[in-house]
Scaffold this active site. Structure first.
Site, mmCIF file in Angstrom:
data_model
loop_
_atom_site.group_PDB
_atom_site.id
_atom_site.type_symbol
_atom_site.label_atom_id
_atom_site.label_comp_id
_atom_site.label_asym_id
_atom_site.label_seq_id
_atom_site.Cartn_x
_atom_site.Cartn_y
_atom_site.Cartn_z
ATOM 1 N N HIS A 1 -17.153 23.260 13.795
ATOM 2 C CA HIS A 1 -15.888 22.554 13.550
ATOM 3 C C HIS A 1 -15.960 21.067 13.915
ATOM 4 O O HIS A 1 -15.456 20.224 13.191
ATOM 5 C CB HIS A 1 -14.746 23.211 14.326
ATOM 6 C CG HIS A 1 -14.323 24.533 13.769
ATOM 7 N ND1 HIS A 1 -15.157 25.615 13.682
ATOM 8 C CD2 HIS A 1 -13.147 24.941 13.261
ATOM 9 C CE1 HIS A 1 -14.518 26.640 13.157
ATOM 10 N NE2 HIS A 1 -13.284 26.260 12.886
ATOM 11 N N LEU B 1 2.856 11.628 0.729
ATOM 12 C CA LEU B 1 1.758 10.740 0.379
ATOM 13 C C LEU B 1 2.355 9.471 -0.239
ATOM 14 O O LEU B 1 3.256 9.556 -1.079
ATOM 15 C CB LEU B 1 0.834 11.411 -0.651
ATOM 16 C CG LEU B 1 -0.346 10.558 -1.086
ATOM 17 C CD1 LEU B 1 -1.414 10.535 0.007
ATOM 18 C CD2 LEU B 1 -0.958 11.087 -2.377
ATOM 19 N N GLU C 1 8.394 15.769 -1.361
ATOM 20 C CA GLU C 1 7.701 15.306 -2.576
ATOM 21 C C GLU C 1 7.258 16.521 -3.372
ATOM 22 O O GLU C 1 7.438 17.659 -2.942
ATOM 23 C CB GLU C 1 6.486 14.437 -2.209
ATOM 24 C CG GLU C 1 5.426 15.192 -1.435
ATOM 25 C CD GLU C 1 4.221 14.343 -1.061
ATOM 26 O OE1 GLU C 1 3.912 13.367 -1.766
ATOM 27 O OE2 GLU C 1 3.560 14.687 -0.054
ATOM 28 N N LYS D 1 -4.855 11.576 1.995
ATOM 29 C CA LYS D 1 -5.084 12.284 0.733
ATOM 30 C C LYS D 1 -6.298 13.196 0.870
ATOM 31 O O LYS D 1 -7.389 12.890 0.350
ATOM 32 C CB LYS D 1 -5.248 11.270 -0.411
ATOM 33 C CG LYS D 1 -5.025 11.883 -1.780
ATOM 34 C CD LYS D 1 -4.869 10.808 -2.817
ATOM 35 C CE LYS D 1 -4.904 11.342 -4.228
ATOM 36 N NZ LYS D 1 -3.882 12.324 -4.530
ATOM 37 N N TYR E 1 -9.859 12.374 -1.401
ATOM 38 C CA TYR E 1 -10.097 12.143 -2.820
ATOM 39 C C TYR E 1 -9.128 11.109 -3.366
ATOM 40 O O TYR E 1 -8.163 10.733 -2.704
ATOM 41 C CB TYR E 1 -9.988 13.447 -3.613
ATOM 42 C CG TYR E 1 -8.572 13.958 -3.806
ATOM 43 C CD1 TYR E 1 -7.856 14.501 -2.744
ATOM 44 C CD2 TYR E 1 -7.947 13.880 -5.049
ATOM 45 C CE1 TYR E 1 -6.558 14.962 -2.918
ATOM 46 C CE2 TYR E 1 -6.650 14.341 -5.233
ATOM 47 C CZ TYR E 1 -5.963 14.882 -4.163
ATOM 48 O OH TYR E 1 -4.680 15.324 -4.336
HETATM 49 N N1 PMP Z 1 2.091 13.318 -3.731
HETATM 50 C C1 PMP Z 1 1.054 14.185 -3.760
HETATM 51 C C2 PMP Z 1 1.056 15.343 -2.814
HETATM 52 C C3 PMP Z 1 -0.001 13.978 -4.669
HETATM 53 O O1 PMP Z 1 -1.045 14.834 -4.692
HETATM 54 C C4 PMP Z 1 0.050 12.888 -5.561
HETATM 55 C C5 PMP Z 1 -1.031 12.680 -6.603
HETATM 56 N N2 PMP Z 1 -2.271 12.505 -6.074
HETATM 57 C C6 PMP Z 1 1.138 12.027 -5.494
HETATM 58 C C7 PMP Z 1 2.145 12.265 -4.567
HETATM 59 C C8 PMP Z 1 1.222 10.822 -6.391
HETATM 60 O O2 PMP Z 1 0.286 9.859 -5.994
HETATM 61 P P1 PMP Z 1 -0.313 8.801 -7.057
HETATM 62 O O3 PMP Z 1 0.858 8.096 -7.651
HETATM 63 O O4 PMP Z 1 -1.150 7.914 -6.223
HETATM 64 O O5 PMP Z 1 -1.080 9.593 -8.039
#
Ligand code: PMP
Length: 288
Positions: A102, A207, A182, A149, A33
């Protein structure tokens, strides 16, 4: 105006929008997503979000559901049909609908695409930024491929819920050695005593946030140094400032970590100036 969603080629009333029970996103979280912020009638950083979508799809060997230009059109159309000037557009691509097994379905199964948009009053994020937010820490318990993601977000869901229950806005995952990876839906940053921005390298374990990437451009414009290195929870608690970034929250100061006040407990000036400069630096394309 009724809310409208795009589901596999059709624009339908949001209330009636549905996917098949054997959609692999529903069965296996086999999908990815993106979320783009809509601000003042502009889609922010759409190019970087769709570049990341391309990477996520390639890593999972899922085909694009539409040509990129067509997907951009659908995103704008959903924003237009919902009359969104400030808010977000959400898109989700799954491997498609197939009898539950699966392993990947045979070739020819088309990926499924859902696009939604919603209004969010801009003053909500602004107020959070003005007061700053609390975070808690939780042990890192996610799989290794959090660079993709995917919609498989159960550890993130549980971490965010724990934060809510403890009166915090976000939970930071902490690895075995005590380093922050994070947030459950944000990237984590600190500002050192000498004014350097620190955030974990995005090669492994987090991410690569689009906001994180664009904030590097903002920092360069403001002549701020960025160090990509891991930092301990203890360093964050003693930092000059701490903040989180994401498409929907942009830059939000953190004023408390696990009940301990960061600096004087007020949002820091570096985070606030980064937040202010962000809109000017980010890519802005007309939302519809
Ligand atoms: N880390 C994670 C786990 C996230 O879900 C998100 C938001 N989607 C972010 C960081 C921040 O990413 P972005 O700046 O692209 O929204």
């Amino acid at each position: 105006m009724p809310r409208i969603a795009y589901v596999n080629g059709r624009y339908v009333r949001h209330a009636d929008a549905a996917v098949h029970i054997e959609d692999r996103g529903y069965q296996f979280a086999d999908g990815v997503y993106e979320v783009c912020e809509i601000s003042g009638g502009f889609i922010m950083d759409m190019t970087r979000h769709l570049d990341r979508l391309d990477r996520s799809l390639r890593e999972l060997k899922i085909d694009w559901p539409l040509h990129r230009r067509a997907l951009e059109f659908v995103m704008r159309e959903v924003v237009r049909r919902n009359g969104v000037r400030d808010g977000l557009v959400y898109l989700q691509v799954t491997r498609g609908v197939a009898p539950r097994d699966h392993a990947f379905p045979p070739p020819g199964i088309r990926p499924a695409l859902v696009v939604t948009a919603k209004r969010v009053a801009p003053h909500i994020a602004a107020m959070r930024a003005e007061s700053g937010v609390k975070v808690i820490t939780v042990p890192e318990n996610r799989w290794e491929r959090v660079d993709i993601k995917t919609v498989g977000l159960l550890p993130n869901v549980l971490a965010k819920q724990k934060a809510r229950e403890e009166g915090a806005a976000e939970a930071w995952f902490v690895d075995n050695e005590g380093f922050v990876t994070e947030g459950s839906s944000t990237n984590a940053w600190i500002v050192t005593a000498d004014g350097k921005l620190v955030t974990r390298p995005a090669e492994l374990g987090i991410l690569r946030g689009v906001t994180r990437t664009t904030l590097m451009d903002v920092a360069a414009k403001l002549n701020l140094d960025v160090q990509e290195r891991a930092f301990l929870v203890e360093e964050a608690k003693g930092a000059r400032e701490a903040f989180i970034t994401s498409a929907t929250s942009v830059v939000t100061p953190v004023v408390e970590i696990d009940g301990q006040t960061v600096a004087n407990g007020r949002p820091g000036s570096v985070a606030l100036s980064l937040r202010q400069a962000f809109f000017d630096v980010a890519e802005k394309l007309p939302a519809c």
